[in-house]
Design a protein around this motif. Structure first.
Motif, short mmCIF file in Angstrom:
data_model
loop_
_atom_site.label_atom_id
_atom_site.label_comp_id
_atom_site.label_asym_id
_atom_site.label_seq_id
_atom_site.Cartn_x
_atom_site.Cartn_y
_atom_site.Cartn_z
N VAL A 32 96.17 -5.84 43.70
CA VAL A 32 94.76 -6.64 42.75
C VAL A 32 94.03 -6.31 42.89
O VAL A 32 93.19 -6.39 43.84
N ILE A 33 92.94 -6.16 41.71
CA ILE A 33 92.04 -5.37 41.37
C ILE A 33 91.18 -6.26 40.40
O ILE A 33 91.08 -6.32 39.56
N VAL A 34 90.11 -6.96 41.34
CA VAL A 34 88.80 -8.16 40.41
C VAL A 34 87.20 -6.76 40.61
O VAL A 34 87.17 -6.68 41.89
N THR A 35 87.07 -7.22 39.52
CA THR A 35 85.28 -5.88 38.77
C THR A 35 84.87 -6.90 38.40
O THR A 35 85.65 -7.92 37.49
N LEU A 36 83.76 -6.53 37.72
CA LEU A 36 82.81 -6.25 36.75
C LEU A 36 82.79 -5.22 36.00
O LEU A 36 82.96 -4.25 35.72
N ASP A 37 83.42 -5.58 34.24
CA ASP A 37 82.96 -4.14 33.34
C ASP A 37 81.61 -4.29 32.50
O ASP A 37 80.96 -4.64 33.64
N ARG A 38 81.13 -3.65 32.20
CA ARG A 38 80.62 -3.35 31.40
C ARG A 38 78.70 -3.90 31.16
O ARG A 38 77.96 -4.19 31.54
N ASP A 39 79.54 -4.79 30.36
CA ASP A 39 79.29 -6.11 29.79
C ASP A 39 79.18 -7.29 30.51
O ASP A 39 78.72 -8.40 30.39
N GLY A 40 79.59 -7.20 32.22
CA GLY A 40 79.71 -8.39 32.52
C GLY A 40 80.83 -9.37 33.21
O GLY A 40 80.99 -10.39 33.60
N THR A 41 81.74 -8.94 32.21
CA THR A 41 83.16 -9.75 32.05
C THR A 41 83.73 -9.34 33.51
O THR A 41 83.60 -8.05 33.78
N VAL A 42 84.08 -10.42 33.92
CA VAL A 42 84.46 -9.67 35.41
C VAL A 42 86.87 -10.16 35.12
O VAL A 42 87.34 -10.58 33.50
N VAL A 43 87.43 -8.72 35.25
CA VAL A 43 88.60 -8.06 34.79
C VAL A 43 89.10 -8.22 36.34
O VAL A 43 89.06 -7.45 37.40
N VAL A 44 90.63 -8.39 35.51
CA VAL A 44 91.52 -8.46 36.74
C VAL A 44 93.16 -7.68 36.49
O VAL A 44 93.39 -7.72 34.94
N ARG A 45 93.30 -6.50 37.28
CA ARG A 45 94.33 -5.66 36.91
C ARG A 45 94.86 -4.87 38.14
O ARG A 45 94.23 -5.24 39.40
N HIS A 46 96.49 -4.61 38.22
CA HIS A 46 96.64 -4.44 39.20
C HIS A 46 96.16 -2.12 39.11
O HIS A 46 96.08 -1.53 38.47
N ASP A 47 96.60 -1.72 40.57
CA ASP A 47 96.35 -0.90 41.03
C ASP A 47 96.96 0.10 39.25
O ASP A 47 96.16 1.49 39.78
#
Length: 82
Positions: free
Chosen positions: A61-76
């Motif tokens: 599981v990956i948690v990051t910020l997109d370019r707009d600063g929105t938190v994004v959760v996805r799987h690798d």
């Protein structure tokens, strides 16, 4: 250059982890049941990509910020650019 860090799930994220990610990290951890056999908790790894924080749990599981600063959760195994 920014260095990353590792920490065990269900523990306080290190100070290097942006506060914007803390709530989603906790939500991911709440969705992962504790190991019934007493195995250690998975670990998170903090890295930086193009100046943005990326935290990945050993489960993929990956948690990051997109370019707009929105938190994004996805799987690798998901295509990031789909």
């Amino acid at each position: 250059m920014q260095l990353g860090t590792r920490w065990a799930a269900r523990t306080q994220p290190p100070a290097a982890v942006p506060a914007a990610l803390h709530a989603q990290i906790a939500a991911v951890e709440a969705s992962v049941p504790p190991d019934a056999l007493g195995q250690p908790a998975p670990y998170w790894t903090l890295t930086w990509l193009e100046g943005r924080p990326v935290v990945e749990l050993d489960t993929g599981v990956i948690v990051t910020l997109d370019r707009d600063g929105t938190v994004v959760v996805r799987h690798d195994d998901e295509d990031e650019f789909a």
